[in-house]
Design a protein around this motif. Structure first.
Motif: not given
Length: 161
Positions: A146-161
């Motif tokens: 199954i295709p996978f998308f990951s995102a997370s946030s930490d206060e004012n920062k964000g990441t998506a892979i």
């Protein structure tokens, strides 16, 4: 009680169809997306998925609403601090936005989620900040292809892979 934007789902789909065509919209509407996590990021992703016309979303998270969750704009109503799960509260709010969507909620960790051909998602969106949860999502993605998308946030920062 908060007022939520009431949008006619047919208007949203009309806009989408004009943007990318009816066949593409049908494919999007047929998607089943598993969203893990129950914080603000998962709420924004779920709302956006509905805006794209995705008709089936499974929400998975094991957190309960607490007084510290006042910043979680979507899943809380004014004064609603009853001890219920965030994913159950999200389901109610998302149904107000579009009552025609199919939402399943699971108040558990991902490693206890069972996938068979009847409930296999087309995409896993992991919005947790936990490394172990992300590893569980990735393992599930690999196991069932199954295709996978990951995102997370930490206060004012964000990441998506």
């Amino acid at each position: 009680m908060m007022n939520y934007i009431q949008t006619n789902p047919e208007d949203i789909l009309d806009r989408n169809i004009r943007a990318w065509g009816e066949k593409t919209q049908e494919k999007i509407s047929d998607l089943h997306v598993l969203v893990t996590g129950s914080g603000p990021l998962s709420q924004m992703f779920s709302t956006a998925l509905f805006g794209f016309g995705v008709n089936k979303i499974t929400l998975m998270g094991n957190e309960r609403i607490s007084l510290e969750d006042l910043n979680e704009f979507l899943c809380l109503k004014n004064g609603d601090f009853r001890p219920k799960s965030k994913v159950e509260s999200m389901e109610g709010i998302l149904k107000q936005i579009n009552p025609k969507v199919n939402i399943q909620t699971y108040r558990s960790k991902l490693n206890s989620f069972f996938i068979d051909e009847n409930n296999k998602p087309n995409l896993i969106v992991d919005t947790t900040n936990s490394v172990m949860s992300k590893i569980s999502s990735l393992n599930l993605s690999e196991k069932y292809n199954i295709p996978f998308f990951s995102a997370s946030s930490d206060e004012n920062k964000g990441t998506a892979i």
